[in-house]
Design a protein around this motif. Structure first.
Motif, short mmCIF file in Angstrom:
data_model
loop_
_atom_site.label_atom_id
_atom_site.label_comp_id
_atom_site.label_asym_id
_atom_site.label_seq_id
_atom_site.Cartn_x
_atom_site.Cartn_y
_atom_site.Cartn_z
N GLY A 24 6.24 112.81 62.36
CA GLY A 24 4.89 113.35 62.54
C GLY A 24 4.93 114.61 63.37
N ASN A 25 3.83 114.92 64.04
CA ASN A 25 3.74 116.10 64.90
C ASN A 25 4.14 115.77 66.32
OD1 ASN A 25 2.70 117.76 62.84
ND2 ASN A 25 0.62 117.02 63.21
N LEU A 26 4.78 116.73 66.98
CA LEU A 26 5.03 116.63 68.41
C LEU A 26 3.83 117.23 69.11
CD1 LEU A 26 6.89 116.05 70.83
CD2 LEU A 26 7.86 118.34 70.52
N VAL A 27 3.05 116.42 69.81
CA VAL A 27 1.79 116.86 70.40
C VAL A 27 1.98 117.10 71.90
CG1 VAL A 27 -0.62 116.27 70.83
CG2 VAL A 27 0.48 115.58 68.68
N ILE A 28 1.68 118.32 72.34
CA ILE A 28 1.68 118.64 73.76
C ILE A 28 0.31 118.28 74.31
CG2 ILE A 28 2.07 120.42 75.49
CD1 ILE A 28 4.52 119.78 73.76
N GLY A 29 0.26 117.29 75.19
CA GLY A 29 -1.03 116.75 75.61
C GLY A 29 -1.73 117.50 76.72
#
Length: 203
Positions: free
Chosen positions: A38-43
């Motif tokens: 999936g996507n690597l999400v920077i929170g």
């Protein structure tokens, strides 16, 4: 202290590909390859991918932003603006922002301009991000095509620091000095003042 978790590769990706639920470690160390479907999400804004292991001489090695989208260039004046401008359907543009670097391309063409008491330097406005401050923020505006102005088709431009505008220049001769494009160069008719351009600048 920091709540850490270490994952070691032992054949394949993470051994037998276990799933991790409710992972709350503040720091995860992976010895091996990481595969993400999936996507690597920077929170958190301002956080990103840290390349400090590849040390250099720059001021930052943090990749903290990426964005792409569309924007609408405008015909404006650095000074007293036009009373009104009607744009042709060909007017529009796209941009990509990688870290603090913006590449904005666009095309602008007008169908009517009411000059009124406009005076000053003709410019392209509406850049998608504010240009970085200081004299070093002034970057070139590259023009690929410019035609159908009343006089003095622009030959180049400069992105203005601390703004979302790029002033236009013309040259009276091949070797002439770059001169600010005056309001008198604007044609008020239909399908006029066409410019295709690229702006590359730092925010």
């Amino acid at each position: 202290g920091i709540n850490r978790m270490t994952i070691k590769q032992q054949g394949g990706i993470f051994g037998r590909n276990p799933s991790f639920n409710n992972l709350e470690a503040e720091q995860v160390t992976v010895n091996g390859q990481v595969s993400i479907t999936g996507n690597l999400v920077i929170g958190t804004s301002g956080q990103g991918i840290d390349f400090s292991a590849t040390s250099g001489t720059g001021t930052s090695e943090l990749f903290s932003d990426y964005e792409e989208g569309s924007w609408s260039p405008t015909l404006t004046v650095i000074g007293t603006d036009f009373d009104s401008v009607t744009y042709d359907t060909l007017t529009g543009g796209y941009y990509t922002k990688v870290g603090n670097l913006v590449v904005a391309t666009g095309r602008l063409r007008t169908d009517a301009v009411t000059v009124g008491s406009a005076s000053g330097t003709v410019a392209i406005g509406g850049l998608p991000f504010t240009v970085g401050g200081g004299a070093n923020g002034r970057s070139a505006l590259l023009i690929g095509e410019a035609d159908d102005f009343s006089t003095n088709n622009p030959s180049g431009g400069r992105v203005n620091d601390d703004s979302t505008t790029a002033r236009l220049f013309y040259r009276s001769s091949a070797n002439g000095a770059a001169t600010n494009l005056p309001v008198s160069s604007i044609d008020t008719g239909s399908n006029k003042n066409q410019v295709s351009f690229t702006a590359i600048y730092r925010v």
